[in-house]
Design a protein around this motif. Structure first.
Motif, PDB file in Angstrom:
ATOM      1  N   LYS A   1       0.834  -1.210   0.000  1.00 49.83           N
ATOM      2  CA  LYS A   1       0.000   0.000   0.000  1.00 49.83           C
ATOM      3  C   LYS A   1       0.867   1.257   0.000  1.00 49.83           C
ATOM      4  CE  LYS A   1      -3.974  -1.991   2.412  1.00 49.83           C
ATOM      5  NZ  LYS A   1      -4.800  -1.918   3.636  1.00 49.83           N
ATOM      6  N   SER A   2       1.877   1.265   0.840  1.00 47.36           N
ATOM      7  CA  SER A   2       2.750   2.426   0.946  1.00 47.36           C
ATOM      8  C   SER A   2       3.508   2.677  -0.352  1.00 47.36           C
ATOM      9  CB  SER A   2       3.730   2.216   2.101  1.00 47.36           C
ATOM     10  OG  SER A   2       4.644   3.266   2.167  1.00 47.36           O
ATOM     11  N   ALA A   3       4.124   1.626  -0.894  1.00 54.57           N
ATOM     12  CA  ALA A   3       4.893   1.781  -2.127  1.00 54.57           C
ATOM     13  C   ALA A   3       3.984   2.171  -3.287  1.00 54.57           C
ATOM     14  CB  ALA A   3       5.646   0.493  -2.451  1.00 54.57           C
ATOM     15  N   GLY A   4       2.802   1.585  -3.350  1.00 62.33           N
ATOM     16  CA  GLY A   4       1.856   1.927  -4.408  1.00 62.33           C
ATOM     17  C   GLY A   4       1.405   3.370  -4.313  1.00 62.33           C
ATOM     18  N   SER A   5       1.092   3.805  -3.116  1.00 59.81           N
ATOM     19  CA  SER A   5       0.644   5.182  -2.902  1.00 59.81           C
ATOM     20  C   SER A   5       1.737   6.186  -3.275  1.00 59.81           C
ATOM     21  CB  SER A   5       0.246   5.364  -1.439  1.00 59.81           C
ATOM     22  OG  SER A   5      -0.091   6.699  -1.176  1.00 59.81           O
ATOM     23  N   ARG A   6       2.944   5.928  -2.828  1.00 62.35           N
ATOM     24  CA  ARG A   6       4.062   6.831  -3.142  1.00 62.35           C
ATOM     25  C   ARG A   6       4.389   6.816  -4.628  1.00 62.35           C
ATOM     26  NH1 ARG A   6       7.481   4.992   2.015  1.00 62.35           N
ATOM     27  NH2 ARG A   6       6.529   6.381   3.526  1.00 62.35           N
ATOM     28  N   GLY A   7       4.355   5.633  -5.224  1.00 64.14           N
ATOM     29  CA  GLY A   7       4.636   5.527  -6.653  1.00 64.14           C
ATOM     30  C   GLY A   7       3.616   6.271  -7.493  1.00 64.14           C
ATOM     31  N   LEU A   8       2.323   6.092  -7.163  1.00 65.27           N
ATOM     32  CA  LEU A   8       1.277   6.801  -7.904  1.00 65.27           C
ATOM     33  C   LEU A   8       1.374   8.308  -7.703  1.00 65.27           C
ATOM     34  CD1 LEU A   8      -1.845   4.508  -7.418  1.00 65.27           C
ATOM     35  CD2 LEU A   8      -0.462   4.809  -9.475  1.00 65.27           C
ATOM     36  N   ALA A   9       1.681   8.729  -6.484  1.00 71.55           N
ATOM     37  CA  ALA A   9       1.829  10.164  -6.220  1.00 71.55           C
ATOM     38  C   ALA A   9       2.975  10.744  -7.045  1.00 71.55           C
ATOM     39  CB  ALA A   9       2.057  10.407  -4.735  1.00 71.55           C
ATOM     40  N   SER A  10       4.084  10.030  -7.115  1.00 68.78           N
ATOM     41  CA  SER A  10       5.219  10.494  -7.913  1.00 68.78           C
ATOM     42  C   SER A  10       4.866  10.560  -9.394  1.00 68.78           C
ATOM     43  CB  SER A  10       6.423   9.567  -7.725  1.00 68.78           C
ATOM     44  OG  SER A  10       6.880   9.617  -6.401  1.00 68.78           O
ATOM     45  N   LEU A  11       4.159   9.541  -9.875  1.00 65.97           N
ATOM     46  CA  LEU A  11       3.747   9.538 -11.274  1.00 65.97           C
ATOM     47  C   LEU A  11       2.789  10.687 -11.578  1.00 65.97           C
ATOM     48  CD1 LEU A  11       3.236   5.734 -12.004  1.00 65.97           C
ATOM     49  CD2 LEU A  11       5.044   7.220 -12.884  1.00 65.97           C
ATOM     50  N   ARG A  12       1.831  10.921 -10.682  1.00 66.25           N
ATOM     51  CA  ARG A  12       0.882  12.022 -10.890  1.00 66.25           C
ATOM     52  C   ARG A  12       1.601  13.368 -10.934  1.00 66.25           C
ATOM     53  NH1 ARG A  12      -2.652   9.134  -6.858  1.00 66.25           N
ATOM     54  NH2 ARG A  12      -4.153   8.019  -8.164  1.00 66.25           N
ATOM     55  N   THR A  13       2.532  13.562 -10.019  1.00 63.62           N
ATOM     56  CA  THR A  13       3.286  14.811  -9.987  1.00 63.62           C
ATOM     57  C   THR A  13       4.093  14.986 -11.262  1.00 63.62           C
ATOM     58  OG1 THR A  13       3.437  14.677  -7.574  1.00 63.62           O
ATOM     59  CG2 THR A  13       5.024  16.117  -8.694  1.00 63.62           C
ATOM     60  N   ALA A  14       4.763  13.924 -11.686  1.00 61.91           N
ATOM     61  CA  ALA A  14       5.568  13.996 -12.901  1.00 61.91           C
ATOM     62  C   ALA A  14       4.701  14.222 -14.136  1.00 61.91           C
ATOM     63  CB  ALA A  14       6.390  12.715 -13.058  1.00 61.91           C
ATOM     64  N   LEU A  15       3.547  13.559 -14.200  1.00 59.93           N
ATOM     65  CA  LEU A  15       2.644  13.760 -15.340  1.00 59.93           C
ATOM     66  C   LEU A  15       2.092  15.178 -15.361  1.00 59.93           C
ATOM     67  CD1 LEU A  15       0.691  10.390 -15.504  1.00 59.93           C
ATOM     68  CD2 LEU A  15       2.165  11.358 -17.274  1.00 59.93           C
TER      69      LEU A  15
ATOM     70  N   SER B   1       1.911  20.397 -17.833  1.00 59.60           N
ATOM     71  CA  SER B   1       1.965  21.856 -17.713  1.00 59.60           C
ATOM     72  C   SER B   1       3.101  22.417 -18.565  1.00 59.60           C
ATOM     73  CB  SER B   1       2.118  22.282 -16.263  1.00 59.60           C
ATOM     74  OG  SER B   1       3.371  21.895 -15.755  1.00 59.60           O
ATOM     75  N   ALA B   2       4.174  21.657 -18.729  1.00 59.53           N
ATOM     76  CA  ALA B   2       5.275  22.099 -19.584  1.00 59.53           C
ATOM     77  C   ALA B   2       4.878  22.055 -21.055  1.00 59.53           C
ATOM     78  CB  ALA B   2       6.507  21.228 -19.348  1.00 59.53           C
ATOM     79  N   GLU B   3       3.964  21.130 -21.404  1.00 55.51           N
ATOM     80  CA  GLU B   3       3.521  21.015 -22.790  1.00 55.51           C
ATOM     81  C   GLU B   3       2.482  22.063 -23.159  1.00 55.51           C
ATOM     82  OE1 GLU B   3       1.997  17.108 -23.325  1.00 55.51           O
ATOM     83  OE2 GLU B   3       3.976  16.192 -23.382  1.00 55.51           O
ATOM     84  N   ALA B   4       1.749  22.576 -22.157  1.00 54.18           N
ATOM     85  CA  ALA B   4       0.681  23.537 -22.432  1.00 54.18           C
ATOM     86  C   ALA B   4       1.296  24.851 -22.886  1.00 54.18           C
ATOM     87  CB  ALA B   4      -0.160  23.750 -21.182  1.00 54.18           C
ATOM     88  N   PRO B   5       0.761  25.419 -23.953  1.00 55.35           N
ATOM     89  CA  PRO B   5       1.301  26.709 -24.398  1.00 55.35           C
ATOM     90  C   PRO B   5       0.999  27.782 -23.361  1.00 55.35           C
ATOM     91  CG  PRO B   5      -0.637  26.099 -25.687  1.00 55.35           C
ATOM     92  CD  PRO B   5      -0.322  24.944 -24.777  1.00 55.35           C
ATOM     93  N   ASP B   6       1.902  28.748 -23.264  1.00 49.51           N
ATOM     94  CA  ASP B   6       1.693  29.844 -22.322  1.00 49.51           C
ATOM     95  C   ASP B   6       0.434  30.598 -22.710  1.00 49.51           C
ATOM     96  OD1 ASP B   6       3.986  29.225 -20.965  1.00 49.51           O
ATOM     97  OD2 ASP B   6       5.237  30.569 -22.179  1.00 49.51           O
ATOM     98  N   ALA B   7      -0.280  31.037 -21.721  1.00 45.56           N
ATOM     99  CA  ALA B   7      -1.505  31.777 -21.986  1.00 45.56           C
ATOM    100  C   ALA B   7      -1.151  33.126 -22.596  1.00 45.56           C
ATOM    101  CB  ALA B   7      -2.286  31.967 -20.697  1.00 45.56           C
ATOM    102  N   ALA B   8      -1.795  33.452 -23.684  1.00 45.37           N
ATOM    103  CA  ALA B   8      -1.546  34.724 -24.355  1.00 45.37           C
ATOM    104  C   ALA B   8      -2.198  35.837 -23.545  1.00 45.37           C
ATOM    105  CB  ALA B   8      -2.113  34.680 -25.767  1.00 45.37           C
ATOM    106  N   PRO B   9      -1.560  37.002 -23.499  1.00 46.42           N
ATOM    107  CA  PRO B   9      -2.171  38.094 -22.748  1.00 46.42           C
ATOM    108  C   PRO B   9      -3.475  38.515 -23.422  1.00 46.42           C
ATOM    109  CG  PRO B   9      -0.227  38.862 -23.944  1.00 46.42           C
ATOM    110  CD  PRO B   9      -0.311  37.381 -24.110  1.00 46.42           C
ATOM    111  N   PRO B  10      -4.426  38.970 -22.640  1.00 46.46           N
ATOM    112  CA  PRO B  10      -5.696  39.372 -23.237  1.00 46.46           C
ATOM    113  C   PRO B  10      -5.494  40.536 -24.201  1.00 46.46           C
ATOM    114  CG  PRO B  10      -5.676  39.816 -20.857  1.00 46.46           C
ATOM    115  CD  PRO B  10      -4.391  39.148 -21.213  1.00 46.46           C
ATOM    116  N   THR B  11      -6.197  40.482 -25.295  1.00 50.34           N
ATOM    117  CA  THR B  11      -6.116  41.562 -26.281  1.00 50.34           C
ATOM    118  C   THR B  11      -7.467  42.223 -26.372  1.00 50.34           C
ATOM    119  OG1 THR B  11      -6.686  40.045 -28.047  1.00 50.34           O
ATOM    120  CG2 THR B  11      -4.342  40.378 -27.626  1.00 50.34           C
ATOM    121  N   GLU B  12      -7.444  43.478 -26.793  1.00 50.66           N
ATOM    122  CA  GLU B  12      -8.690  44.205 -26.935  1.00 50.66           C
ATOM    123  C   GLU B  12      -9.380  43.760 -28.201  1.00 50.66           C
ATOM    124  OE1 GLU B  12      -8.649  48.424 -26.476  1.00 50.66           O
ATOM    125  OE2 GLU B  12      -6.910  48.303 -25.172  1.00 50.66           O
TER     126      GLU B  12
END
Length: 192
Positions: free
Chosen positions: A150-164, A169-180
């Motif tokens: 249980k402990s190893a599974g929980s820690r492993g999944l948490a690490s995977l979720r954080t890494a994913l 978030s690194a793949e998402a394009p930066d939000a463009a500033p609002p334009t008029e």
């Protein structure tokens, strides 16, 4: 060749044909490398064949899986050449559509992220969530307590979720500033 050994060979051949692909997939998830997975599967099947007379009916897959995991752990301990890092490997950015290539890339990313986990966490995650073993069955295969699973599974999944999450978030394009934006109807009304 005696009838007894011929029957043994026929039984093992049938087992190998049935269980081989599942063992290979498990080995691939544990190693992250196709060639290492083939070697690991081959070694575990050889050891299973040697022990075949002692394997109980209906427990052959569990027996072979335990040999596979133990052999992987032994090899890992002997070599320890894996590079562990604090950051996940980089992935190609800018992918927005989900298609066969995207799915393949996602699968590849998960396997690469699995390789960043410590050995026990990786093994528990693969056995629990890929091969769909229960906590008790995973504990039996690894020779550890259910609590450790249980402990190893929980820690492993948490690490995977954080890494994913970090990868996405690194793949998402930066939000463009609002334009008029000007609405033609508003512009037309103010001119009147």
């Amino acid at each position: 060749m005696s009838r007894r050994s011929a029957a043994r060979d026929a039984d093992f051949t049938a087992f190998m044909e049935q269980a081989g692909p599942a063992l290979l997939r498990t080995a691939w998830l544990l190693t992250g490398d196709h060639h290492k997975a083939q070697e690991l599967t081959q070694a575990s099947l050889v050891k299973t064949y040697v022990a075949w007379p002692r394997v109980r009916e209906g427990e052959a897959l569990a027996y072979a899986r335990r040999i596979l995991v133990n052999h992987r752990t032994d090899v890992w301990r002997a070599t320890r050449r894996e590079l562990t890092t604090d950051t996940p490997p980089e992935t190609p950015g800018g992918r927005t559509r989900r298609d066969a290539v995207g799915t393949s890339d996602d699968r590849d990313l998960v396997v690469r992220l699995l390789r960043t986990l410590p050995e026990q966490q990786r093994t528990v995650v693969v056995l629990r969530y890929y091969t769909d073993l229960s906590e008790q069955a995973t504990a039996d295969v690894l020779g550890i307590s259910v609590g450790a699973v249980k402990s190893a599974g929980s820690r492993g999944l948490a690490s995977l979720r954080t890494a994913l999450a970090a990868t996405h978030s690194a793949e998402a394009p930066d939000a463009a500033p609002p334009t008029e934006t000007h609405d033609r109807t508003d512009a037309g009304r103010s001119a009147r």
